[in-house]
Design a protein around this motif. Sequence first.
Motif, PDB file in Angstrom:
ATOM      1  N   LEU A   1      -6.421   4.259  -2.974  1.00 25.28           N
ATOM      2  CA  LEU A   1      -7.145   3.352  -2.082  1.00 25.28           C
ATOM      3  C   LEU A   1      -7.903   2.298  -2.887  1.00 25.28           C
ATOM      4  CD1 LEU A   1      -8.549   5.802   0.624  1.00 25.28           C
ATOM      5  CD2 LEU A   1      -6.466   4.436   0.664  1.00 25.28           C
ATOM      6  N   VAL A   2      -8.511   2.724  -3.991  1.00 25.87           N
ATOM      7  CA  VAL A   2      -9.250   1.775  -4.832  1.00 25.87           C
ATOM      8  C   VAL A   2      -8.311   0.705  -5.385  1.00 25.87           C
ATOM      9  CG1 VAL A   2     -10.527   1.522  -7.007  1.00 25.87           C
ATOM     10  CG2 VAL A   2     -11.112   3.368  -5.424  1.00 25.87           C
ATOM     11  N   VAL A   3      -7.124   1.126  -5.793  1.00 28.09           N
ATOM     12  CA  VAL A   3      -6.161   0.144  -6.318  1.00 28.09           C
ATOM     13  C   VAL A   3      -5.836  -0.894  -5.231  1.00 28.09           C
ATOM     14  CG1 VAL A   3      -3.792  -0.188  -7.106  1.00 28.09           C
ATOM     15  CG2 VAL A   3      -5.165   1.672  -8.048  1.00 28.09           C
ATOM     16  N   CYS A   4      -5.561  -0.427  -4.021  1.00 25.57           N
ATOM     17  CA  CYS A   4      -5.226  -1.352  -2.923  1.00 25.57           C
ATOM     18  C   CYS A   4      -6.376  -2.338  -2.679  1.00 25.57           C
ATOM     19  CB  CYS A   4      -4.974  -0.586  -1.630  1.00 25.57           C
ATOM     20  SG  CYS A   4      -3.477   0.384  -1.669  1.00 25.57           S
ATOM     21  N   ALA A   5      -7.595  -1.819  -2.547  1.00 25.72           N
ATOM     22  CA  ALA A   5      -8.737  -2.678  -2.252  1.00 25.72           C
ATOM     23  C   ALA A   5      -9.007  -3.653  -3.401  1.00 25.72           C
ATOM     24  CB  ALA A   5      -9.969  -1.830  -1.974  1.00 25.72           C
ATOM     25  N   THR A   6      -8.786  -3.186  -4.636  1.00 21.74           N
ATOM     26  CA  THR A   6      -8.986  -4.055  -5.794  1.00 21.74           C
ATOM     27  C   THR A   6      -8.032  -5.244  -5.740  1.00 21.74           C
ATOM     28  OG1 THR A   6      -9.609  -2.135  -7.099  1.00 21.74           O
ATOM     29  CG2 THR A   6      -9.078  -4.135  -8.308  1.00 21.74           C
ATOM     30  N   LEU A   7      -6.778  -4.947  -5.377  1.00 19.20           N
ATOM     31  CA  LEU A   7      -5.784  -6.029  -5.306  1.00 19.20           C
ATOM     32  C   LEU A   7      -6.243  -7.119  -4.336  1.00 19.20           C
ATOM     33  CD1 LEU A   7      -2.361  -4.150  -5.347  1.00 19.20           C
ATOM     34  CD2 LEU A   7      -3.445  -5.502  -7.150  1.00 19.20           C
ATOM     35  N   VAL A   8      -6.887  -6.711  -3.252  1.00 25.08           N
ATOM     36  CA  VAL A   8      -7.344  -7.688  -2.263  1.00 25.08           C
ATOM     37  C   VAL A   8      -8.526  -8.487  -2.799  1.00 25.08           C
ATOM     38  CG1 VAL A   8      -8.227  -7.983   0.076  1.00 25.08           C
ATOM     39  CG2 VAL A   8      -6.561  -6.205  -0.402  1.00 25.08           C
ATOM     40  N   ALA A   9      -9.420  -7.804  -3.532  1.00 26.61           N
ATOM     41  CA  ALA A   9     -10.681  -8.435  -3.926  1.00 26.61           C
ATOM     42  C   ALA A   9     -10.590  -9.230  -5.226  1.00 26.61           C
ATOM     43  CB  ALA A   9     -11.757  -7.356  -4.058  1.00 26.61           C
TER      44      ALA A   9
ATOM     45  N   ALA B   1      -2.992   4.618   4.497  1.00 25.13           N
ATOM     46  CA  ALA B   1      -2.917   5.947   3.911  1.00 25.13           C
ATOM     47  C   ALA B   1      -3.092   7.010   4.990  1.00 25.13           C
ATOM     48  CB  ALA B   1      -3.966   6.095   2.833  1.00 25.13           C
ATOM     49  N   GLY B   2      -3.960   6.722   5.961  1.00 28.33           N
ATOM     50  CA  GLY B   2      -4.204   7.688   7.037  1.00 28.33           C
ATOM     51  C   GLY B   2      -4.778   8.987   6.515  1.00 28.33           C
ATOM     52  N   THR B   3      -5.572   8.901   5.435  1.00 28.65           N
ATOM     53  CA  THR B   3      -6.131  10.107   4.849  1.00 28.65           C
ATOM     54  C   THR B   3      -7.102  10.769   5.826  1.00 28.65           C
ATOM     55  OG1 THR B   3      -6.191   8.735   2.905  1.00 28.65           O
ATOM     56  CG2 THR B   3      -7.015  10.978   2.671  1.00 28.65           C
ATOM     57  N   GLY B   4      -6.896  12.033   6.119  1.00 25.59           N
ATOM     58  CA  GLY B   4      -7.805  12.735   7.023  1.00 25.59           C
ATOM     59  C   GLY B   4      -8.678  13.720   6.271  1.00 25.59           C
ATOM     60  N   GLY B   5      -9.203  14.691   6.972  1.00 30.82           N
ATOM     61  CA  GLY B   5     -10.003  15.747   6.352  1.00 30.82           C
ATOM     62  C   GLY B   5     -11.327  15.249   5.842  1.00 30.82           C
ATOM     63  N   THR B   6     -11.812  15.895   4.780  1.00 24.41           N
ATOM     64  CA  THR B   6     -13.145  15.550   4.282  1.00 24.41           C
ATOM     65  C   THR B   6     -13.157  14.174   3.618  1.00 24.41           C
ATOM     66  OG1 THR B   6     -12.556  16.791   2.319  1.00 24.41           O
ATOM     67  CG2 THR B   6     -14.002  17.897   3.916  1.00 24.41           C
ATOM     68  N   GLY B   7     -11.976  13.715   3.166  1.00 25.50           N
ATOM     69  CA  GLY B   7     -11.923  12.418   2.489  1.00 25.50           C
ATOM     70  C   GLY B   7     -11.735  11.271   3.461  1.00 25.50           C
ATOM     71  N   ALA B   8     -11.933  11.507   4.769  1.00 26.76           N
ATOM     72  CA  ALA B   8     -11.627  10.470   5.755  1.00 26.76           C
ATOM     73  C   ALA B   8     -12.676   9.379   5.767  1.00 26.76           C
ATOM     74  CB  ALA B   8     -11.521  11.092   7.138  1.00 26.76           C
ATOM     75  N   GLY B   9     -12.213   8.141   5.764  1.00 27.63           N
ATOM     76  CA  GLY B   9     -13.128   7.005   5.832  1.00 27.63           C
ATOM     77  C   GLY B   9     -13.257   6.504   7.253  1.00 27.63           C
ATOM     78  N   LEU B  10     -13.954   5.397   7.394  1.00 26.13           N
ATOM     79  CA  LEU B  10     -14.205   4.846   8.725  1.00 26.13           C
ATOM     80  C   LEU B  10     -12.919   4.435   9.431  1.00 26.13           C
ATOM     81  CD1 LEU B  10     -17.454   2.720   8.516  1.00 26.13           C
ATOM     82  CD2 LEU B  10     -16.977   4.672   9.970  1.00 26.13           C
ATOM     83  N   ALA B  11     -11.938   3.941   8.667  1.00 27.87           N
ATOM     84  CA  ALA B  11     -10.686   3.501   9.275  1.00 27.87           C
ATOM     85  C   ALA B  11     -10.010   4.661   9.983  1.00 27.87           C
ATOM     86  CB  ALA B  11      -9.757   2.921   8.208  1.00 27.87           C
TER      87      ALA B  11
ATOM     88  N   ALA C   1     -10.526  -1.904   1.508  1.00 23.98           N
ATOM     89  CA  ALA C   1     -10.723  -0.455   1.606  1.00 23.98           C
ATOM     90  C   ALA C   1     -10.306   0.037   2.991  1.00 23.98           C
ATOM     91  CB  ALA C   1     -12.182  -0.113   1.330  1.00 23.98           C
ATOM     92  N   VAL C   2     -10.740  -0.693   4.028  1.00 26.62           N
ATOM     93  CA  VAL C   2     -10.434  -0.266   5.396  1.00 26.62           C
ATOM     94  C   VAL C   2      -8.921  -0.328   5.661  1.00 26.62           C
ATOM     95  CG1 VAL C   2     -10.732  -0.840   7.825  1.00 26.62           C
ATOM     96  CG2 VAL C   2     -12.697  -0.875   6.282  1.00 26.62           C
ATOM     97  N   VAL C   3      -8.293  -1.423   5.238  1.00 27.25           N
ATOM     98  CA  VAL C   3      -6.852  -1.580   5.455  1.00 27.25           C
ATOM     99  C   VAL C   3      -6.088  -0.477   4.727  1.00 27.25           C
ATOM    100  CG1 VAL C   3      -4.864  -3.046   4.969  1.00 27.25           C
ATOM    101  CG2 VAL C   3      -6.954  -4.050   5.892  1.00 27.25           C
TER     102      VAL C   3
ATOM    103  N   ALA D   1       0.814  -1.214   0.000  1.00 27.21           N
ATOM    104  CA  ALA D   1       0.000   0.000   0.000  1.00 27.21           C
ATOM    105  C   ALA D   1       0.859   1.281   0.000  1.00 27.21           C
ATOM    106  CB  ALA D   1      -0.957   0.001   1.183  1.00 27.21           C
ATOM    107  N   PRO D   2       1.928   1.388   0.834  1.00 25.05           N
ATOM    108  CA  PRO D   2       2.735   2.616   0.811  1.00 25.05           C
ATOM    109  C   PRO D   2       3.265   2.932  -0.588  1.00 25.05           C
ATOM    110  CG  PRO D   2       3.349   1.243   2.674  1.00 25.05           C
ATOM    111  CD  PRO D   2       2.399   0.438   1.851  1.00 25.05           C
ATOM    112  N   LEU D   3       3.692   1.874  -1.300  1.00 29.20           N
ATOM    113  CA  LEU D   3       4.206   2.057  -2.658  1.00 29.20           C
ATOM    114  C   LEU D   3       3.120   2.624  -3.564  1.00 29.20           C
ATOM    115  CD1 LEU D   3       6.294  -0.885  -4.139  1.00 29.20           C
ATOM    116  CD2 LEU D   3       6.714   1.568  -4.215  1.00 29.20           C
ATOM    117  N   ILE D   4       1.943   1.998  -3.490  1.00 28.53           N
ATOM    118  CA  ILE D   4       0.846   2.414  -4.359  1.00 28.53           C
ATOM    119  C   ILE D   4       0.453   3.859  -4.051  1.00 28.53           C
ATOM    120  CG2 ILE D   4      -1.589   1.991  -4.887  1.00 28.53           C
ATOM    121  CD1 ILE D   4      -0.921  -1.008  -4.394  1.00 28.53           C
ATOM    122  N   ILE D   5       0.471   4.184  -2.763  1.00 30.85           N
ATOM    123  CA  ILE D   5       0.081   5.550  -2.387  1.00 30.85           C
ATOM    124  C   ILE D   5       1.095   6.567  -2.919  1.00 30.85           C
ATOM    125  CG2 ILE D   5      -0.199   7.086  -0.383  1.00 30.85           C
ATOM    126  CD1 ILE D   5      -1.427   4.498   0.992  1.00 30.85           C
TER     127      ILE D   5
END
Lengths: 264, 277
Positions: A128-136, A204-214, A197-199, A114-118
Amino acid sequence: MKPPLLHRPAVVKIVAPLLLGVFLLLVWQVLCTAWKVPTYLVPKPTDILATLWTDGPGLLRALGVTLKITFLAFFVAVVLGVAAAFLFVQSKLIETSLFPYAILLQVTPVVAIAPLIIIWVKNPTAALVVCATLVALFPIISNTVLGLRSVNPGLLNLFRINGASRWQTLTRLRIPSALPCFFGGLRISSGLALIGAVVAEFVAGTGGTGAGLAYEILQAGFQINIPRLFAALLLISITGVLLFSLMAWLAKLSLAHWHESEMA
Amino acid sequence: MLMKYMDIEPEPTLLAPDADSVLFANRVEKTYPNGTRALDEVRLIIQRGDFVSLLGPSGCGKSTLLKMFAGLESPSHGHLRWLGADAPGKSGLKIAMVFQEATLMPWASVAANVRLPLDLAGVPKAESESRVQQALNQVGLGRFGNCYPRELSGGMQMRASIARALVTEPDVLLMDEPFGALDEFTRNKLDADLRSLWAAKAGQLSVIFVTHSIYEAVYLSSRVVMMAARPGRIVADLPIPEPQRDEEFRLSPAFTEHCRDLSARLLAASGGELQHD
């Protein structure tokens, strides 16, 4: 004559686990109250519910972000996975050459790449979508390949005798035969897309308005706001269950009239 | 009694195929990569309107021969001819096959299953609908078109499978132990129905029926081709000239005599080692 309401299998299927759930919540509530467990260790169910009510809008907005990533990733995984599966069954050589890499994709922990992809993908949502796609992705590929291959050999002979084209064999025989396995893949993959997505959000630790549940969970942890942490957790679990049910319902919708797995 | 049959039938008389020979296998051999000789020097001519049973123990190559006529397998040596052509597709011959199992598509209704060969051939829907209904009526499934295969009994599924084979109005019907998995009552009933379906085609339909049941072979066919195993080969080609085929025939002395004859030949051909199967 219909059996009494509470004895019908469809009702039992819902009522039995529900009752168990309510019972366990009661035990939880009673134990926490009796032993005066501090809220920052284990909050009472009522505390969690209260937080869910007060923090609801913020948490739901975060859920929306996570859901968007989950669905995008799931959609991409289905499209890519099915395409890859069709490619794999075209020839044994293609499958033998590519399958090890599909497995490589599956066994590499997403937290590790994930760090690489980010870094590589500029847009945070896309990363984030790329990471979650790889898992699914993998369950869709492997299940669809299995399905496309598990064609009744007698039917295959029948199609050959009747001079069916490759296309006719694909659309009228291989695809319908693959559906049960494909839906099995969908079920696994929908849950994995959410986990992915959660992982990814965690990493990523994205904060602000784009912050997800994680992110909400991380923040709640830092602030020792344990009821909020539990509330976010609850939302994730419910989402997972709903996703699974949605896939099960889709499978039932398309298979119920013929496949053993979906018959009452 | 047995001694009479001990010497195996001499070389089948080398008839040449003529214009009415729909299928012709000439010195056909099949050797599998592991060295198994499934077929050895098989020569067989099927005339238009024949009802031929391929009778023999398991491993005698009868199913292999049938698959070759269907174009699903090719011989290692020798050649096959379909109305003189070297491929079933080039001959203009319509070939249909019924397998050991009903082999229906579980996701499609019975009518859709029966319509499949017509769909694959691009027959317009309006025409195929009526032909499907006609085929279903022929096998006694007229009212079951909308059912799914799983809703039918084993015997009815087999009937649907036969309807699917008949819907193209084939010249050749290949049947690979079709009723082997059914109980005896159902099997006898289907045998009788099959025989009348064939008779109704008045010499236009050739049937090749693979079976390991002597009774079934005698009851159904106008010709029994007997095969033996290791290597798979034809050991006798016998006419069953009785015109009448009904329950009466099953109980007649002629029926018993044919069965006894075939049974003794089968035993002699396999060198008395039938029990090894």
